[in-house]
Write an enzyme that holds these catalytic residues in place. Structure first.
Site, PDB file in Angstrom:
ATOM      1  N   HIS A  22      19.675  67.882  72.918  1.00  0.00           N
ATOM      2  CA  HIS A  22      20.685  68.923  72.686  1.00  0.00           C
ATOM      3  C   HIS A  22      20.077  70.287  72.989  1.00  0.00           C
ATOM      4  O   HIS A  22      18.987  70.600  72.538  1.00  0.00           O
ATOM      5  CB  HIS A  22      21.154  68.881  71.231  1.00  0.00           C
ATOM      6  CG  HIS A  22      22.265  69.835  70.942  1.00  0.00           C
ATOM      7  ND1 HIS A  22      23.589  69.503  71.141  1.00  0.00           N
ATOM      8  CD2 HIS A  22      22.267  71.105  70.489  1.00  0.00           C
ATOM      9  CE1 HIS A  22      24.350  70.530  70.819  1.00  0.00           C
ATOM     10  NE2 HIS A  22      23.573  71.520  70.415  1.00  0.00           N
ATOM     11  N   ASP A  24      32.708  70.506  61.984  1.00  0.00           N
ATOM     12  CA  ASP A  24      31.948  71.453  62.812  1.00  0.00           C
ATOM     13  C   ASP A  24      32.825  72.020  63.919  1.00  0.00           C
ATOM     14  O   ASP A  24      32.768  73.206  64.222  1.00  0.00           O
ATOM     15  CB  ASP A  24      30.699  70.798  63.405  1.00  0.00           C
ATOM     16  CG  ASP A  24      30.033  71.738  64.401  1.00  0.00           C
ATOM     17  OD1 ASP A  24      29.601  72.828  63.975  1.00  0.00           O
ATOM     18  OD2 ASP A  24      30.001  71.418  65.604  1.00  0.00           O
ATOM     19  N   ARG A  59      33.965  80.442  63.901  1.00  0.00           N
ATOM     20  CA  ARG A  59      32.768  81.300  64.005  1.00  0.00           C
ATOM     21  C   ARG A  59      32.758  82.028  65.339  1.00  0.00           C
ATOM     22  O   ARG A  59      32.350  83.198  65.428  1.00  0.00           O
ATOM     23  CB  ARG A  59      31.492  80.447  63.875  1.00  0.00           C
ATOM     24  CG  ARG A  59      31.235  79.989  62.450  1.00  0.00           C
ATOM     25  CD  ARG A  59      30.136  78.932  62.421  1.00  0.00           C
ATOM     26  NE  ARG A  59      28.899  79.390  63.016  1.00  0.00           N
ATOM     27  CZ  ARG A  59      28.044  78.603  63.669  1.00  0.00           C
ATOM     28  NH1 ARG A  59      28.297  77.311  63.813  1.00  0.00           N
ATOM     29  NH2 ARG A  59      26.947  79.093  64.182  1.00  0.00           N
ATOM     30  N   SER A  93      25.375  73.142  62.191  1.00  0.00           N
ATOM     31  CA  SER A  93      26.348  72.799  63.225  1.00  0.00           C
ATOM     32  C   SER A  93      25.735  71.803  64.220  1.00  0.00           C
ATOM     33  O   SER A  93      26.296  70.739  64.492  1.00  0.00           O
ATOM     34  CB  SER A  93      26.773  74.094  63.945  1.00  0.00           C
ATOM     35  OG  SER A  93      27.362  73.822  65.176  1.00  0.00           O
ATOM     36  N   LYS A 145      26.381  67.264  64.238  1.00  0.00           N
ATOM     37  CA  LYS A 145      26.863  66.522  65.422  1.00  0.00           C
ATOM     38  C   LYS A 145      25.851  65.477  65.861  1.00  0.00           C
ATOM     39  O   LYS A 145      26.188  64.362  66.206  1.00  0.00           O
ATOM     40  CB  LYS A 145      27.066  67.490  66.606  1.00  0.00           C
ATOM     41  CG  LYS A 145      28.257  68.376  66.486  1.00  0.00           C
ATOM     42  CD  LYS A 145      28.493  69.119  67.778  1.00  0.00           C
ATOM     43  CE  LYS A 145      27.556  70.283  67.953  1.00  0.00           C
ATOM     44  NZ  LYS A 145      28.088  71.580  67.625  1.00  0.00           N
TER      45      LYS A 145
END
Ligand code: URA
Length: 437
Positions: free
Chosen positions: A82, A161, A168, A183, A187
């Protein structure tokens, strides 16, 4: 318990307990708590932060807001990667196939671009026919058959999220360490992989602008992943200029293919091979990180990484002809060169990644609102990078768009991204720090 009390508690520097965090996350996701109260709480969190325990609880509650994917029937250690978001970051399209080519299954759920950063799902959709929405059974069988699948995130994974991140994004509360960590990790922990590699971007084009805060974020996320039983490591990487030369969807896919053919820019090649090496090690197929990097480089040099990308494109319905014929991507209707005048002559000291990202978005490559469509061939190709010499009259960048007005706006924006020095500037190290591996 009511939301007003929670907002006041956090506003005054208090610490939220598990019941209170659950009340907020579940209430907002379920539509019971309105945007205005959720926004107020997020702003209070932004100013007062989340402490370690609050961040861990927030992660857990958001992870459990939807399905926790079970990939255990797929043999091997599944590794996910990620990135915290950058400009020109197409490493998933390179590191993913290299990793899979070395026998480590890659089960990757990626996002779309929002704001000035790009998203892998948009990039893949620039390939005609490519399906990013794949059902669960097909996702599993594809990984079992060819070792890799890159799809969009389903609505059932960490829906809290998804909803909180969207809020956000429009309330100035994205760049908060505890909120980013929870966040990202909610995930990742819901996506079913066994090990996680995080690419934490650092610099002008990233949420974390300095190395200290990037390191703090990286360590916190690793700790959360490891505490959940998923080996997690992080690489802190430079985002003080876009990664590679191409920014924009089809331009980036072409650059990824070129890189897998061994003809990619140095920074993107080095980073992708390194990330793949770390993933191969985390996936248990290498004795050490260095061994993993050696294996990834061999997969690049032998062309096995390129074949794996081609196989994945074909398996997900995409036109594999793009591997050898880039004209199949189509072409933007308009293009313009950014030519150096006297003010841009010298040595490139910095290319503000955020500004290039915004310029690319203005050209049509990104969205301003979630529902916007994306111009797949819009974007920017940088002919010069930090450290390069520029003489008056040199073409620094070429910009592409389907719209003349957008092209003009993008050109003006992009020209403000270059910081020039009279002295030769050092090329930045792309890999700044490695944590946990
Ligand atoms: N990426 C995410 O997934 N979440 C954030 O909060 C920031 C970057």
């Amino acid at each position: 318990m009511n939301m007003n009390e929670l907002i006041i508690k956090k506003r005054d520097g208090g610490r939220l307990n598990e019941k209170e965090i659950r009340y907020f996350v579940e209430g907002y996701t379920g539509g019971v708590i309105p945007d205005y109260q959720a926004s107020a709480l997020l702003m209070a969190v932004y100013f007062n932060g989340l402490d370690h325990d609050e961040t861990v609880i927030m992660t857990k509650v958001m992870r459990d807001s939807g399905d926790v994917v079970n990939l255990s029937e797929i043999p091997g250690i599944k590794v996910d990667k990620h990135s915290t978001g950058g400009v020109g970051d197409k490493t998933t399209l390179i590191a993913g196939p290299l990793t899979a080519a070395c026998g480590v299954p890659v089960a990757k759920m990626s996002g779309r671009g929002l704001g000035f950063t790009g998203g892998t799902v948009d990039k893949l959709e620039s390939i005609r026919g490519f399906r990013t929405a794949v059902d669960e059974d097909d996702f599993h069988s594809q990984i079992k058959e060819i070792g890799i699948a890159v799809t969009g995130q389903t609505a059932h994974v960490a829906p809290a999220d998804k909803k909180i991140y969207a809020l956000r994004d429009v309330t100035g509360t994205v760049d908060c360490l505890g909120l980013i960590a929870s966040s990202v990790m909610s995930k990742k922990l819901a996506s079913g992989s066994d090990a996680i590699l995080l690419d934490v971007k650092c610099g002008d084009g990233a949420f974390m602008e300095d190395i200290e805060s990037a390191e703090e974020l990286a360590k916190l996320m690793c700790e959360i992943g490891n505490a959940d039983g998923k080996p997690t490591a992080a690489v802190i990487t430079d985002m003080n200029q876009p990664l590679g030369n191409a920014v924009g969807n089809s331009l980036e896919v072409i650059e990824a293919v070129e890189t897998l053919k061994g003809r990619g820019p140095e920074d993107i090649t080095e980073l992708s091979v390194f990330l793949a090496g770390c993933m191969i090690f985390l996936g248990g197929k290498a004795r050490s990180r260095e061994d993993g990097v050696r294996m990834a480089r061999e997969a690049l040099n032998s062309g096995r990484g390129l074949s794996k990308l081609e196989e994945m494109i074909g398996r997900q319905g995409g036109d594999t002809g793009v591997i050898s014929d880039y004209s199949l991507f189509g072409e933007a209707l308009c293009r313009a060169d950014l030519v150096a005048d006297a003010s841009l002559a010298g040595y490139i000291y910095q290319i503000k990644a955020r500004t290039i990202g915004i310029a690319s978005q203005q050209l049509g490559a990104g969205r301003t609102r979630k529902e916007d469509s994306v111009d797949m061939n819009a974007g920017i190709y940088l002919h010069k990078k930090v450290g390069d010499e520029v003489r008056e009259g040199d073409v620094i960048a070429t910009l592409y768009s389907d719209d003349e007005e957008k092209l003009k706006a993008g050109l003006e924006k992009a020209s403000s991204a270059f910081v020039i020095s009279t002295e030769p500037a050092a090329r930045p190290e792309v890999i700044k720090k490695v944590i946990g591996i």
